[in-house]
Scaffold this motif. Sequence first.
Motif, short mmCIF file in Angstrom:
data_model
loop_
_atom_site.label_atom_id
_atom_site.label_comp_id
_atom_site.label_asym_id
_atom_site.label_seq_id
_atom_site.Cartn_x
_atom_site.Cartn_y
_atom_site.Cartn_z
N CYS A 28 -0.34 7.89 61.04
CA CYS A 28 0.86 7.68 60.28
C CYS A 28 1.92 8.97 60.98
CB CYS A 28 0.73 7.94 58.86
SG CYS A 28 2.29 7.43 57.76
N GLU A 29 1.37 10.11 60.95
CA GLU A 29 2.24 11.16 61.42
C GLU A 29 2.70 10.84 62.80
OE1 GLU A 29 0.61 15.14 59.44
OE2 GLU A 29 -0.74 14.05 60.74
N HIS A 40 4.96 4.77 53.77
CA HIS A 40 4.33 5.99 53.36
C HIS A 40 4.69 6.24 51.97
CE1 HIS A 40 7.55 7.72 55.80
NE2 HIS A 40 7.07 8.72 55.07
N LEU A 44 1.77 10.63 52.39
CA LEU A 44 0.57 10.99 53.23
C LEU A 44 -0.31 11.62 52.37
CD1 LEU A 44 2.16 12.13 56.38
CD2 LEU A 44 2.07 9.77 55.55
N CYS A 87 -2.48 7.49 57.23
CA CYS A 87 -2.39 8.67 56.94
C CYS A 87 -3.63 9.59 56.94
CB CYS A 87 -1.63 8.98 55.39
SG CYS A 87 -2.57 8.51 53.97
#
Length: 112
Positions: A28-29, A40, A44, A87
């Motif tokens: 995700c990052e 998101h 996260l 995440c």
Amino acid sequence: MPVIKILPHPEYCPQGAEVSAPAGTSICEALLDNHINIEHACDLSCACTTCHVVVREGFQSLNEMDENEEDLLDRAWGLESNSRLSCQAILAQSNVTVEIPKYSINHAKENH
């Protein structure tokens, strides 16, 4: 540095994409850092399923799921055996291919 191949998604990356991220980064990052604005809603924190992805290649190279992620995934739309919350899916040294599901259970999009 591992490469994440993102399969085409009509909203987030219509042509698909490939991005690099250091090992130890969550999927995700890495997507967000590369302007692929995957949902998101819980920032996260592993409290929702809006960042659900299906890992088409490289699933075994990711960190193991904890019980909280497993429980949350049961609520994800389009759950498959190789689903992860992006995440919580941490890159190792191997490349991965992910598919962002067409739908999410999120009822309101966040503007992060």
